[in-house]
Design a protein around this motif. Structure first.
Motif, short mmCIF file in Angstrom:
data_model
loop_
_atom_site.label_atom_id
_atom_site.label_comp_id
_atom_site.label_asym_id
_atom_site.label_seq_id
_atom_site.Cartn_x
_atom_site.Cartn_y
_atom_site.Cartn_z
N ASN A 254 -3.32 -3.77 -3.74
CA ASN A 254 -3.35 -2.70 -3.42
C ASN A 254 -3.27 -1.94 -5.31
O ASN A 254 -3.19 -0.69 -4.91
CB ASN A 254 -1.85 -2.28 -3.25
CG ASN A 254 -1.79 -2.28 -1.76
OD1 ASN A 254 -2.37 -2.19 -1.30
ND2 ASN A 254 -0.65 -2.54 -0.95
N TRP A 255 -3.41 -2.77 -6.45
CA TRP A 255 -3.77 -2.51 -7.70
C TRP A 255 -5.03 -2.22 -8.14
O TRP A 255 -5.12 -1.60 -8.62
CB TRP A 255 -2.85 -3.16 -8.30
CG TRP A 255 -1.62 -3.10 -8.30
CD1 TRP A 255 -1.19 -4.54 -7.50
CD2 TRP A 255 -0.45 -2.72 -8.48
NE1 TRP A 255 0.49 -4.16 -7.51
CE2 TRP A 255 0.26 -2.66 -8.40
CE3 TRP A 255 -0.67 -1.11 -9.36
CZ2 TRP A 255 1.32 -2.25 -8.36
CZ3 TRP A 255 0.72 -0.29 -9.81
CH2 TRP A 255 1.56 -0.80 -9.02
N THR B 262 -6.81 -8.19 -2.15
CA THR B 262 -6.11 -9.20 -1.44
C THR B 262 -4.79 -8.18 -2.42
O THR B 262 -3.54 -8.25 -1.15
CB THR B 262 -5.64 -10.31 -2.27
OG1 THR B 262 -5.78 -10.37 -3.55
CG2 THR B 262 -6.73 -10.78 -1.23
N GLN C 136 4.37 0.59 -0.93
CA GLN C 136 4.63 -0.85 -0.11
C GLN C 136 5.71 -1.37 -0.31
O GLN C 136 5.58 -1.98 0.51
CB GLN C 136 3.40 -1.72 -1.70
CG GLN C 136 3.32 -3.19 -0.64
CD GLN C 136 2.86 -4.04 -2.41
OE1 GLN C 136 1.77 -3.59 -3.14
NE2 GLN C 136 3.19 -5.14 -2.49
N VAL D 235 2.02 3.07 -5.20
CA VAL D 235 1.82 1.64 -5.15
C VAL D 235 3.08 1.30 -4.09
O VAL D 235 3.63 0.35 -3.63
CB VAL D 235 1.12 1.08 -5.58
CG1 VAL D 235 0.98 -0.84 -5.45
CG2 VAL D 235 0.04 1.89 -6.02
N VAL D 236 4.04 1.32 -5.31
CA VAL D 236 5.47 0.05 -5.45
C VAL D 236 6.35 0.51 -3.93
O VAL D 236 6.28 0.11 -3.37
CB VAL D 236 6.01 0.40 -6.30
CG1 VAL D 236 7.45 -0.64 -6.18
CG2 VAL D 236 5.01 0.17 -8.11
N PRO E 272 -7.11 -4.40 5.34
CA PRO E 272 -7.23 -3.66 4.60
C PRO E 272 -7.63 -2.18 5.39
O PRO E 272 -8.23 -1.37 5.07
CB PRO E 272 -8.66 -3.69 4.33
CG PRO E 272 -8.57 -5.46 3.19
CD PRO E 272 -7.44 -5.40 4.29
N TYR E 273 -7.92 -3.03 6.71
CA TYR E 273 -8.09 -2.30 7.44
C TYR E 273 -6.23 -1.22 8.70
O TYR E 273 -7.18 -0.81 9.08
CB TYR E 273 -8.82 -2.95 8.80
CG TYR E 273 -10.15 -2.99 8.53
CD1 TYR E 273 -11.30 -1.60 8.52
CD2 TYR E 273 -10.49 -4.14 8.17
CE1 TYR E 273 -12.55 -2.67 7.66
CE2 TYR E 273 -11.66 -4.64 7.09
CZ TYR E 273 -13.25 -3.64 7.59
OH TYR E 273 -13.92 -4.02 7.22
N ALA F 155 2.19 4.44 -10.68
CA ALA F 155 2.60 3.73 -9.95
C ALA F 155 3.79 3.31 -8.79
O ALA F 155 3.52 3.10 -8.11
CB ALA F 155 3.09 2.00 -10.52
N VAL G 53 -2.39 2.45 1.76
CA VAL G 53 -1.27 0.70 0.92
C VAL G 53 -1.50 -0.35 2.47
O VAL G 53 -1.01 0.41 3.59
CB VAL G 53 -0.14 1.33 0.81
CG1 VAL G 53 1.08 0.37 0.11
CG2 VAL G 53 -0.18 2.34 -1.10
N MET G 54 -1.70 -1.26 1.87
CA MET G 54 -0.84 -2.13 2.80
C MET G 54 -0.14 -3.34 2.99
O MET G 54 0.36 -3.09 0.99
CB MET G 54 -2.59 -3.25 3.36
CG MET G 54 -2.89 -3.92 1.29
SD MET G 54 -4.34 -5.02 2.25
CE MET G 54 -5.17 -5.17 0.36
N GLN H 119 -4.78 -11.24 4.95
CA GLN H 119 -4.90 -10.60 3.63
C GLN H 119 -6.43 -9.49 2.76
O GLN H 119 -6.61 -8.10 2.86
CB GLN H 119 -4.01 -11.22 2.35
CG GLN H 119 -3.61 -10.00 1.01
CD GLN H 119 -2.71 -9.52 1.58
OE1 GLN H 119 -1.27 -9.34 2.15
NE2 GLN H 119 -2.73 -8.11 1.46
#
Lengths: 166, 292
Positions: free
Chosen positions: B133-134, B131, A136, A132-133, A22-23, A128, A29-30, A17
């Motif tokens: 995404n925030w 770790t 993801q 992100v939400v 991150p790559y 958000a 977003v990962m 993680q």
């Protein structure tokens, strides 16, 4: 032996993680591989295993993130526990149900995180959800489905575990 | 083959519930104490976990080097040409900068910048990223055992990277200058107007609270003001790209492009003694110079 397996799993997940994922971002977003594994473990091993793995992973992951400890532990622990409760009532797990369940779990976890974290004024609810939400959750569902197909269906890990125990 | 039901018995669900309830109660009643306790327990755990993280990071770096060395050679000739042109341009600029450097040296002596230049810095390597995404953070391979503490400034020779927000025995988490939750005291180099530099959701930065009468303009360099935040005065933060002046607003704000490409940073320097003046020193009346 069991403790060693769980610890190895946690160390491996945190390393992947923090260093590799991150790559591998999509839409910036990962995937949250910790959340996915907690969800699957809760579903197949029960609520206690899900809860404890969620707490442990949340704690260790918070050490390598700016997010606070309580948020990480509560969200992952809750997902593991709820997945365990859901798994109690599931007889046959269809792929579509798994994907939708994972999508919902990731969405709820993301919203809970957004509510618990003390984010800046720029990062409102709409930001958000949009950035992100939802992205993801989609990625988590796809990765979770692939992981389930690989580990539970192709490698048949449950059969290995039961054979090892007998 | 005998299949075994390895589901846990039903009463374990109650244990799980009690555990969750105790934890939630702890978080609600003693949030900082619980956080501190887990952070303390987490320090040696972080040290242990830093080894697999370094191992995975090493493998990832090795693979990336292999890729760069053998597979990405196709564009090298074109890049070489481009770099030669850039070198010629930079040689010209270098001569101008030598002149400026000499002038700066004299001014530095006059303004007693010597004290601020005497920084204690420790180099560290980036081994990972957040770790989740925030937040936009990077993970360093050094921590408490190397004297790193929260709020210490992190820089590269190009400028400010961010500040440390969390440490374990062998790792540190650095909140990047582009994160909206970060705030660093900044100063426009040309106009000497101060403000607060915050990250934005677009991974850029913004200088807020610039006085309305300031004549700041795009292209102006923003540096650290050295007032608070673990940084000495004069470290590059970014360059102004746009000025925002809302009607009726008490302040202006400016969009910045950070000088450091925080997405590609690999090694950093952590400032251990920024010589930041204390609150008392800043509020003291200026000392009267003795007549000579």
């Amino acid at each position: 032996m069991k403790a060693v397996v769980w610890m190895t799993l946690i160390v491996g997940l945190v390393s992947v993680q923090a260093v590799l994922l991150p790559y591998a971002t999509v839409w910036g977003v990962m995937p949250d591989i910790g959340l996915i594994v907690v969800c699957l473990v809760g579903l197949f091993e029960g609520e206690l295993a899900g809860l404890l793995l969620g707490f442990a992973l949340g704690w260790v992951m918070s050490l390598f993130s700016a997010a606070d400890l309580a948020t990480c532990m509560i969200t992952k622990g809750a997902v593991g526990y709820v997945a365990g409760l859901a798994g109690r009532h599931v007889v046959y797990l269809a792929p579509a149900v798994l994907l939708l369940g994972m999508l919902a779990a990731s969405c709820v976890s993301g919203l809970l995180t957004a509510a618990l974290l003390n984010l800046s004024n720029q990062q409102d609810w709409w930001w958000a959800v949009r950035t992100v939400v939802v992205p993801q959750a989609v990625i988590d569902a796809m990765v979770g489905g692939a992981l389930y197909w690989l580990v539970w269906s192709r490698l048949n890990i449950q059969r290995w575990v039961s054979e090892y125990r007998t | 083959m005998r299949m075994v039901n390895f589901r846990l018995p039903y009463n374990t669900g109650r244990i799980a519930l009690v555990l969750a309830a105790v934890f939630l109660l702890g978080v609600l009643l003693l949030p900082s104490q619980l956080q501190g306790l887990f952070q303390q327990i987490g320090s040696p755990v972080g040290w242990v976990l830093s080894w697999p993280l370094r191992a995975v990071s090493g493998v990832q770096e090795g693979t990336a080097e292999l890729w760069d060395g053998f597979i990405m050679l196709r564009g090298v000739a074109e890049e070489n040409q481009k770099l030669r042109r850039e070198l010629e341009y930079l040689k010209g600029q270098n001569d101008q900068l030598r002149e400026s450097a000499a002038a700066t040296e004299r001014l530095t002596a006059l303004l007693e910048f010597k004290k601020q230049a005497n920084l204690s810095m420790v180099a560290a390597q980036v081994i990972g990223r957040d770790t989740g995404n925030w937040y936009r953070t990077i993970l360093l391979n050094k921590g408490q055992s190397d004297g790193f503490k929260p709020d210490m400034g992190v820089v590269t020779p190009a400028g400010v990277v961010g500040r440390i927000v969390k440490t374990t025995a062998a790792t540190s988490v650095v909140l990047l200058v582009t994160d909206p939750n970060n705030a660093i005291a900044g100063l426009i180099q040309r106009t000497r107007d101060e403000g607060i530099v915050e990250g934005t959701t677009q991974a850029q930065a913004r200088l807020k609270y610039i006085p309305l009468l300031s004549n700041a303009r795009p292209g102006d360099q923003v540096v650290t003001s050295g007032l608070v935040g673990g940084f000495p005065r004069g470290l590059a933060i970014g360059t102004i790209t746009k000025i925002d002046k809302d009607e009726g607003a008490l302040f202006q704000s400016a969009e910045l492009t950070p000088d450091v490409d925080v997405g590609r940073v690999e090694e950093v320097l952590v400032i251990q003694s920024p010589n930041v003046p204390s609150e008392g020193e800043r509020l003291d009346a200026p000392k009267v110079k003795s007549k000579s």
